[in-house]
Design a protein around this motif. Structure first.
Motif, short mmCIF file in Angstrom:
data_model
loop_
_atom_site.label_atom_id
_atom_site.label_comp_id
_atom_site.label_asym_id
_atom_site.label_seq_id
_atom_site.Cartn_x
_atom_site.Cartn_y
_atom_site.Cartn_z
N SER A 1 33.33 -60.52 12.94
CA SER A 1 33.80 -61.87 13.28
C SER A 1 34.01 -62.72 12.03
O SER A 1 33.18 -62.70 11.12
N GLY A 2 35.13 -63.46 12.04
CA GLY A 2 35.38 -64.40 10.94
C GLY A 2 35.75 -63.75 9.64
O GLY A 2 35.54 -64.32 8.57
N MET B 1 40.61 -67.17 13.10
CA MET B 1 40.48 -67.82 11.80
C MET B 1 40.92 -69.28 11.84
O MET B 1 40.54 -70.08 10.98
N ALA B 2 41.73 -69.65 12.84
CA ALA B 2 42.20 -71.03 12.95
C ALA B 2 41.12 -71.95 13.53
O ALA B 2 41.20 -73.17 13.41
N LEU B 3 40.11 -71.36 14.18
CA LEU B 3 39.03 -72.14 14.78
C LEU B 3 38.00 -72.52 13.71
O LEU B 3 37.93 -71.89 12.65
N GLU C 1 29.69 -65.95 11.88
CA GLU C 1 30.90 -65.35 11.31
C GLU C 1 30.71 -64.99 9.84
O GLU C 1 29.94 -65.62 9.10
N PHE C 2 31.46 -63.98 9.45
CA PHE C 2 31.46 -63.48 8.07
C PHE C 2 31.78 -64.60 7.08
O PHE C 2 31.13 -64.74 6.04
N PRO D 1 38.95 -68.28 -2.43
CA PRO D 1 40.38 -68.22 -2.12
C PRO D 1 40.64 -68.74 -0.70
O PRO D 1 39.82 -68.53 0.20
N SER D 2 41.77 -69.38 -0.51
CA SER D 2 42.09 -69.94 0.81
C SER D 2 42.33 -68.82 1.82
O SER D 2 42.70 -67.69 1.45
N ASP D 3 42.14 -69.16 3.10
CA ASP D 3 42.39 -68.18 4.16
C ASP D 3 43.84 -67.71 4.14
O ASP D 3 44.13 -66.54 4.41
#
Length: 448
Positions: free
Chosen positions: A73-74, A85-87, A93-94, A414-416
């Motif tokens: 998760s995550g 990932m948007a939540l 979560e990871f 780093p960004s998602d």
């Protein structure tokens, strides 16, 4: 039946390696209270062969045997679950875990691979001990059985002393070292020579079309069977050893094979050893100098001993003694595979042409069941899987580790979006590598 045995070993080894690798991610994830949504052997594209949910994790077997996975998760992985990932991040979560915990989770798979290889080598040293023929015992040198090695300058009868400057102590080490050779030191007619191998020797070996070992022990001509049309089925029997051809004494099979080329359309007298008897007989040859008599290219160590050809060295180890031996074997395996990768990534060697996929791995396994061979191959594959997963390619464990190390060192995550794009690039690279490796297998099967 042979194909079933081969396939069984292949699938068992592959399944064991995948499950343990993924378990290496699963255990630290659970220890750090990270939710694992799926644990799969093979990929479940569209549907699963088997699946069962226990707690928060779905365990299953997919239908596509190209690997396996755990869905954490995550985490931005091959599932590309953008909705999750948007939540907002959740505690389980990871992405909510400290970087050092995420690093341990990502390194878990390759760590298990390396540990498994060392455990296998330790177990093999304890169970099987060590059986070998000393290189120094090959008084009359080796029998060169691959034309690429012969064209490189090695001759039958050469005593191979060193490869790439490293002394060869055991016969079993000769072939694998020749495969990666740059220069070979031999003794020929009491003279020491150093022979330079071409940089693309691996490609030349592959293109030779000969699947046997590069060199063999020199052994007598022991009859192993006959071609269907052979006229000599009554002249000799399986197990017979040729000692004289046309009155000339012969010691080794390579000498016999060389002489056979001279007897087109002839019938010649031979002397054979049959058990304790010496028997006189004749061999008939067709116009192509073929007798239709097959001979053994190699013999089991027990036979070599009975024939008083070579001294077989045997060592047994206690469990305590097996530990450093197994560790040393594993460490040597890591170094050797690292050197192979360096060779593959050097375009001049043309070794990239020999990269294989699942068919190449499948063909490593023998047609008969051998636990010793199975564990030897599984340990090697475990090292390969560990090293390959450490490559800094997004979508592999090494790619995730690379970004995590950057985060730990710089303090910046780093960004998602960046990670999603990197994952996609890595996925495309992986697919390309899979297509290339398995395409090589198909090309060799069709063309070669």
């Amino acid at each position: 039946m042979d194909i079933v045995i081969k396939l069984s070993q292949f699938l068992l080894s592959l399944s064991l390696l995948i499950i343990l690798h993924e378990l290496g991610h699963f255990i630290p994830a659970k220890l750090f209270k990270t939710r694992v949504e799926k644990f799969y052997l093979f990929f479940d594209v569209k549907y699963s062969l088997l699946k069962k949910k226990i707690g928060e994790t779905e365990y299953g077997i997919g239908w596509l045997p190209l690997g396996g996975y755990v869905k954490i998760s995550g985490m931005i992985d091959e599932s590309m679950d953008k909705e999750q990932m948007a939540l907002p991040p959740q505690p389980w979560e990871f992405r909510s875990k400290p970087a050092w915990q995420r690093l341990i989770i990502m390194l878990g798979g390759v760590t298990v691979n390396f540990i498994l290889a060392f455990i296998i080598y330790i177990g093999m040293a304890f169970v099987y001990g060590d059986t070998y023929v000393a290189n120094a015992d090959l008084k009359d040198g080796v029998w060169v059985t691959n034309p690429a090695i012969e064209n490189a300058g090695i001759q039958t009868g050469d005593k191979i002393i060193a490869v790439n400057g490293q002394k060869i102590d055991r016969y079993d080490d000769i072939a694998k070292n020749l495969f990666m050779a740059k220069d070979v030191t031999v003794e020929r007619n009491n003279e020491i020579k150093t022979i330079k191998f071409p940089i693309n020797i691996i490609n030349k070996i592959s293109n030779s079309g000969v699947k046997r070992s590069l060199v063999e022990m020199r052994i007598p001509f022991v009859v192993s069977g006959f071609e269907e049309t052979s006229p000599n089925k009554k002249a000799v029997k399986p197990g017979d050893i040729l000692t004289h051809i046309n009155g000339v004494p012969v010691k080794y099979a390579d000498e016999v094979a060389a002489q056979f080329k001279n007897f087109s359309g002839k019938t010649i007298p031979i002397t054979i050893k049959r058990g304790d008897q010496v028997v006189q007989s004749t061999l008939k040859f067709n116009k192509e100098s073929k007798s239709g008599v097959a001979y053994a290219s190699r013999l089991p160590y027990s036979n070599l001993e009975k024939l008083n050809l070579y001294t077989i060295n045997r060592q047994k180890f206690s469990f305590a003694e097996s530990i450093p031996i197994g560790i040393e074997t594993g460490a040597n395996g890591l170094v050797e595979y690292g050197n192979q990768l360096k060779t593959i990534f050097n375009p001049k060697t043309e070794a990239y042409k020999e990269v294989g996929g699942f068919a190449a791995i499948f063909n490593i396994f023998p047609n008969t069941w051998s636990w010793e061979a199975f564990w030897t191959i599984t340990a090697l594959l475990s090292i390969m899987l560990g090293v390959m997963n450490l490559l800094p390619i997004p979508a592999l464990d090494g790619g995730h580790v690379m970004f995590l190390l950057y985060e730990i060192i710089s303090g910046k995550k780093p960004s998602d979006k960046f990670l999603e794009n990197a994952q996609m690039v890595g996925f495309v690279l992986l697919i390309a590598l899979l297509l290339f490796a398995n395409g090589n297998d198909i090309y060799k099967a069709i063309v070669k």
